[in-house]
Design an enzyme around this catalytic site. Structure first.
Site, PDB file in Angstrom:
ATOM      1  N   ARG A   1       0.759  -1.244   0.027  1.00 55.92           N
ATOM      2  CA  ARG A   1      -0.004  -0.033  -0.106  1.00 55.92           C
ATOM      3  C   ARG A   1       0.609   1.303  -0.154  1.00 55.92           C
ATOM      4  O   ARG A   1       1.773   1.230   0.540  1.00 55.92           O
ATOM      5  CB  ARG A   1      -0.828  -0.076   1.309  1.00 55.92           C
TER       6      ARG A   1
ATOM      7  N   HIS B   1      -0.938  -2.521  -4.470  1.00 62.76           N
ATOM      8  CA  HIS B   1      -0.282  -3.396  -5.549  1.00 62.76           C
ATOM      9  C   HIS B   1      -0.280  -2.666  -6.920  1.00 62.76           C
ATOM     10  O   HIS B   1      -0.400  -3.182  -7.981  1.00 62.76           O
ATOM     11  CB  HIS B   1      -1.163  -4.675  -5.552  1.00 62.76           C
TER      12      HIS B   1
ATOM     13  N   HIS C   1       3.003 -12.838  -5.874  1.00 59.93           N
ATOM     14  CA  HIS C   1       1.925 -12.877  -4.732  1.00 59.93           C
ATOM     15  C   HIS C   1       1.179 -14.463  -4.917  1.00 59.93           C
ATOM     16  O   HIS C   1      -0.044 -14.602  -5.110  1.00 59.93           O
ATOM     17  CB  HIS C   1       0.813 -11.891  -5.075  1.00 59.93           C
TER      18      HIS C   1
ATOM     19  N   ASP D   1      -1.421 -10.511   8.062  1.00 56.98           N
ATOM     20  CA  ASP D   1      -1.193  -9.578   7.045  1.00 56.98           C
ATOM     21  C   ASP D   1      -0.278  -8.435   7.251  1.00 56.98           C
ATOM     22  O   ASP D   1      -0.593  -7.373   7.304  1.00 56.98           O
ATOM     23  CB  ASP D   1      -2.371  -8.980   6.581  1.00 56.98           C
TER      24      ASP D   1
ATOM     25  N   GLU E   1       5.567 -12.725   0.622  1.00 46.05           N
ATOM     26  CA  GLU E   1       5.757 -11.618  -0.358  1.00 46.05           C
ATOM     27  C   GLU E   1       7.013 -10.861  -0.230  1.00 46.05           C
ATOM     28  O   GLU E   1       6.821 -10.201   0.844  1.00 46.05           O
ATOM     29  CB  GLU E   1       4.635 -10.820  -0.553  1.00 46.05           C
TER      30      GLU E   1
HETATM   31  C1  GAL Z   1      -1.532  -8.867   0.069  1.00 46.30           C
HETATM   32  C2  GAL Z   1      -2.100  -7.602   1.027  1.00 46.30           C
HETATM   33  C3  GAL Z   1      -3.503  -8.018   1.568  1.00 46.30           C
HETATM   34  C4  GAL Z   1      -4.473  -8.165   0.424  1.00 46.30           C
HETATM   35  C5  GAL Z   1      -3.974  -9.049  -0.441  1.00 46.30           C
HETATM   36  C6  GAL Z   1      -4.828  -9.099  -1.878  1.00 46.30           C
HETATM   37  O1  GAL Z   1      -0.475  -8.423  -0.404  1.00 46.30           O
HETATM   38  O2  GAL Z   1      -1.045  -7.664   2.159  1.00 46.30           O
HETATM   39  O3  GAL Z   1      -3.700  -7.069   2.368  1.00 46.30           O
HETATM   40  O4  GAL Z   1      -4.705  -6.932  -0.219  1.00 46.30           O
HETATM   41  O5  GAL Z   1      -2.435  -8.680  -0.886  1.00 46.30           O
HETATM   42  O6  GAL Z   1      -5.904  -9.684  -1.744  1.00 46.30           O
END
Ligand code: GAL
Length: 347
Positions: free
Chosen positions: A82, A107, A177, A249, A312
């Site tokens: 973010r 992203h 991802h 997360d 990630e």
């Molecule tokens: C991750 C992120 C999550 C969510 C996910 C996608 O990388 O940390 O918060 O956005 O991607 O659904």
């Protein structure tokens, strides 16, 4: 060893998508799409030599086009994770980038690299080179960015190499991802998998998962994964950080520098283990909290919360707004180069 390409459907504008298969006899089979550079399938043997696809994804392109917010297996850029409010400044200039998640840029914005068609070139029988050019102003980001990602099949692993260069100062944060489920995608929750994260600290988040800027110790919190811990052991602890994220997360501040191990994920039932090595400063550990049973995966089973784990490798979230975090600035003449290895074995 072999590398082959086949059609994998077409985008709404008619552009054909290809799927490349890289395989080693008796070893791994990796399937990658030119759409999003997506790792569509990764088949890995267990202790008895039984092979299973250990990554979440879809059997056809339509699944990926419909699941726009889950980033299954995708290459993520220009800026993974973010950016608060979609705003940052660089060299005294302010930039506004696309906001696609609760008023923040997630992203890389709505049309991030995960939704782009990559050029593909078979570099050898075990290496696929993907590239794209992101125009100056793409999703609001400055500078024309040239990006190259190589997937190389190793003896018992996958190496992902990232390179990027720009013609004007910009910010870059690239990752992949993939959600792992070492018992096989679609087999249910990964709560019984065990996890080790090689980090003593993490970057706590506030509302909408934006880092507060603090760097906190994991000690004494359910985020402490320094020793082997089942994912399900503490994911329901009523800790503020876990509640804010609906589970794990969080960005971990990896111990040490240089190319080193960042995480170890193991499935006691099949004996499959993956170790993630990286040169990056951070690792976002995401326990698939937003999967809600609405997507039918590759093998025909719906994915629910906690059915996979994404590891990630990346720079810290919202780095452009936190001068104390390792810098994500890339300038003309500099080359961003990074690599991640998923090393598999059995135990
Ligand atoms: C991750 C992120 C999550 C969510 C996910 C996608 O990388 O940390 O918060 O956005 O991607 O659904």
């Amino acid at each position: 060893m072999s590398l082959a390409a086949e059609p994998f459907g077409a985008l709404p504008d008619g552009s054909p998508v290809l799927r490349y298969t890289l395989s080693r006899p008796g070893g791994l089979t990796l399937r990658v799409l030119t759409y999003g550079g997506i790792v569509q399938s990764l088949q890995v043997p267990d202790t008895r030599g039984q092979v299973a696809n250990v990554v979440l994804g879809f059997a056809s392109l339509g699944g990926y086009l419909a699941a726009t917010d889950a980033y299954f297996g995708a290459l993520v850029g220009r800026f993974a994770n973010r950016i608060a409010g979609g705003r940052f400044s660089l060299d005294d200039k302010s930039y506004v980038v696309d906001v696609n998640a609760a008023g923040n840029c997630l992203h890389g914005g709505r049309t991030g690299f995960d939704k782009r068609l990559w050029r593909a070139e078979a570099f050898s029988d075990h290496e696929l080179r993907l590239s794209l050019t992101s125009a100056d102003g793409d999703q609001g980001f400055p500078g024309r960015l040239s990006v190259e990602v190589t997937y190389r099949l190793l003896e018992s692993g996958v190496r992902i190499g990232y390179r990027a260069s720009t013609d004007a100062p910009t910010v870059v944060n690239l990752t992949n991802h993939t959600y792992f489920n070492l018992a096989g995608e679609g087999s249910g929750s990964v709560e019984t998998h065990t996890l080790v994260i090689d980090a003593d600290q993490f970057t706590p988040v506030g509302c909408a998962l934006i880092p507060t800027g603090e760097v906190a110790l994991v000690a004494g919190t359910p985020l402490d994964l320094r020793t082997e811990t089942a994912i399900g052991a503490r994911v329901r602890d009523p800790h503020r950080q876990l509640l804010a994220a609906r589970g794990y997360d969080h960005n971990y501040v990896l111990r040490g520098t240089g190319f080193r191990r960042s995480a170890r994920l193991a499935d006691p039932a099949t004996g499959r283990v993956v170790e993630v090595l990286t040169d990056q400063p951070g690792l976002q550990v995401y326990s698939a909290n937003f999967l809600d049973g609405s997507h039918v995966g590759t093998g025909g089973r719906a994915y629910r919360q906690g059915d996979g784990l994404a590891l990630e490798t990346q720079h810290f979230p919202d780095s452009p707004n936190h001068p104390a975090f390792p810098s994500t600035v890339l300038r003309p003449g500099q080359l961003f180069a990074s690599s991640t290895i998923w090393q598999f074995h059995t135990e």
